[in-house]
Write an enzyme that holds these catalytic residues in place. Structure first.
Site, short mmCIF file in Angstrom:
data_model
loop_
_atom_site.label_atom_id
_atom_site.label_comp_id
_atom_site.label_asym_id
_atom_site.label_seq_id
_atom_site.Cartn_x
_atom_site.Cartn_y
_atom_site.Cartn_z
N GLU A 38 0.82 -1.20 0.00
CA GLU A 38 0.00 0.00 0.00
C GLU A 38 0.87 1.27 0.00
O GLU A 38 1.82 1.37 0.78
CB GLU A 38 -0.93 -0.03 1.23
CG GLU A 38 -1.83 1.18 1.38
CD GLU A 38 -2.74 1.43 0.18
OE1 GLU A 38 -3.31 0.46 -0.35
OE2 GLU A 38 -2.88 2.60 -0.22
N THR A 84 -6.09 2.64 -5.12
CA THR A 84 -5.89 1.18 -5.03
C THR A 84 -6.71 0.44 -6.08
O THR A 84 -6.21 -0.49 -6.73
CB THR A 84 -6.33 0.64 -3.65
OG1 THR A 84 -5.58 1.27 -2.63
CG2 THR A 84 -6.12 -0.86 -3.55
N ASP A 259 1.09 0.24 -5.15
CA ASP A 259 -0.13 0.59 -5.90
C ASP A 259 -0.14 2.02 -6.42
O ASP A 259 -0.62 2.28 -7.52
CB ASP A 259 -1.41 0.27 -5.10
CG ASP A 259 -1.58 1.06 -3.81
OD1 ASP A 259 -0.58 1.61 -3.29
OD2 ASP A 259 -2.72 1.11 -3.30
N HIS A 260 0.37 2.97 -5.65
CA HIS A 260 0.34 4.38 -6.06
C HIS A 260 1.18 5.18 -5.09
O HIS A 260 1.67 4.63 -4.10
CB HIS A 260 -1.10 4.92 -6.09
CG HIS A 260 -1.88 4.64 -4.84
ND1 HIS A 260 -1.62 5.28 -3.64
CD2 HIS A 260 -2.86 3.74 -4.57
CE1 HIS A 260 -2.44 4.82 -2.71
NE2 HIS A 260 -3.20 3.86 -3.23
#
Ligand code: GP9
Ligand code: MN
Length: 427
Positions: A38, A84, A259-260
């Protein structure tokens, strides 16, 4: 209408990159363990805070040759507002997210030809998602059915008592621990996606879980970002030990991705202090790197690979490793291990990055100097149009629900979402 899908098909078939013959099918039928980090940006890899590595375990996967991982250090996230959910969509469908909102929510009942369904139909895989949040978040419980995901182990499968929960949901350490018995009981081969959560804005952490001091910029979420990253790193190390003990490590594909971004442009001042340089528009784009690491059983790790690449490229890569030709499916990415892999990385907003230059908010920048290129070449401008075209074709697929009109292979069975049921609380 249905003729649009032909235009898309022509485009993606033309972009397709042939598999690397040395790797095609090497991992056929192997279990796949996909681990979501994450909000994890690549600058954390090898970063030292107070003279200490923040993520020693992940760093060891990058540097210890005998661990056989390949790490892509020029890999970018391609997400937008769906965060996400966009990362999940991109990596399981090789389509782009939408320019606004989250396709998971607004296009959650589209027809998809996603990786879980393909793996099931081609090679009998069962697929699972593990995540310590409620199944309805990001509309996952709807869209996963369209993807053909067999089981969704959401928060109802875990002990969500107070001391195990922080911020959005279950803490990463109990998450991995409690996932293990479920993972061990799965029918093989499986495609399992484990999604962490603690390293999420605003990076809250309980004192007893913090094993590195916060940074000292005075910007709380930036300062804690390193503490939750360390916690995630430790949870991962424990999980790897457990996988080894369970006999699930050696013979599985293990894939790790970010994810980012975790630190937005609102925190540039603090980031400038930590990185010791100005966060220009160019630099901010470069910071959109997220890790991608993969271990393939029987294949020697290549160490750090500098190929420019993005989340879009993961699905065709996996298909080829399993010996399934990506060309049959509508995919905008290309196989990372192919000699024809396309080295340009579009962002959702039309910006893009190549090994030599970056196009960011209307300007071209030289990657070596970070300076604006005053006179972009025709080739650059062409690439800009190419990116626009690619994004708009992908949008057509989602907005028109065009995969309804596409049959990938003769034996393809459309996914029937009514066949899937999730959650401990479901009858
Ligand atoms: C929630 C988690 C966070 O379940 O996936 O989503 P994000 O805010 O990162 O999109
Ligand atoms: Mn996220």
């Amino acid at each position: 209408d249905s003729s649009d899908i032909t235009e898309v098909e022509n485009y993606t078939k033309n972009k397709y990159a042939e598999p690397n013959p040395d790797l095609f099918g090497v991992a056929e039928g192997k279990n796949i363990i996909k681990i979501h980090l994450e909000s994890f940006q690549s600058f954390l890899i090898d970063y030292k805070l107070h003279g200490e590595e923040v993520t020693p375990f992940l760093n060891s996967l990058v540097h210890d040759q005998e661990k056989n991982f390949t790490y892509f250090d020029n890999f970018f996230h391609q997400t937008e507002q769906g965060k996400t959910a966009d990362a999940e969509l991109i990596m399981d469908t090789s389509l782009y997210g939408l320019p606004q909102g989250a396709a998971f929510v607004t296009k959650g009942n589209n027809t998809y030809q996603a990786l879980p369904a393909i793996l099931k139909q081609q090679q009998g895989y069962q697929s699972q998602v593990f995540h310590g949040d409620n199944k309805t978040f990001w509309n996952r419980d709807e869209v996963y059915k369209e993807f053909g995901i067999d089981e969704f182990y959401d928060s109802s499968y875990y002990d969500m008592s107070d001391e195990q929960v922080i911020n959005y949901g279950l803490k990463d350490k109990p998450f991995f621990e409690e996932s293990m018995p479920m993972l061990k009981s799965l029918e093989e081969p499986f495609y399992s996606h484990l999604m962490t959560l603690t390293h999420h804005h605003p990076y809250l952490i309980d004192e007893e879980d913090a094993t590195i001091d916060p940074a000292e910029t005075g910007d709380g979420s930036v300062d804690r970002y390193f503490q939750t990253a360390r916690y995630l790193d430790e949870s991962l190390e424990q999980f790897f030990d457990d996988l080894k003990e369970a006999g699930l490590y050696e013979d599985s594909i293990i894939m790790i991705y970010g994810d980012h971004y975790g630190i937005s442009e609102n925190h540039n001042r603090a980031m400038e202090e930590l990185l010791g340089e100005e966060i220009t528009k160019f630099k901010n784009a470069q910071l959109q790197r997220v890790p991608f690491m993969i271990k393939v059983p029987g294949v020697e790790g290549k160490g750090t690979v500098h190929e420019y690449s993005g989340q879009m490229d993961v699905m065709p890569t996996l298909l080829h490793l399993l010996g399934i030709d990506a060309q049959d499916y509508i995919q905008f990415g290309t196989d990372l291990f192919s000699k024809d892999h396309k080295e340009f990385v579009p962002f959702r907003n039309g910006d893009f990055i190549t090994p030599e230059y970056s196009f960011i908010k209307g300007n071209y920048y030289d990657n070596d100097t970070g300076e604006v290129i005053e006179e972009p070449t025709d080739k650059m401008k062409e690439q800009e149009k190419g990116v626009q075209r690619e994004l708009s074709l992908s949008d057509k697929v989602l907005l028109g629900d065009l995969l309804r009109f596409y049959t990938p292979t003769e034996d393809w069975e459309p996914v029937d979402p009514t066949q899937y049921h999730y959650g401990n609380d479901e009858p």
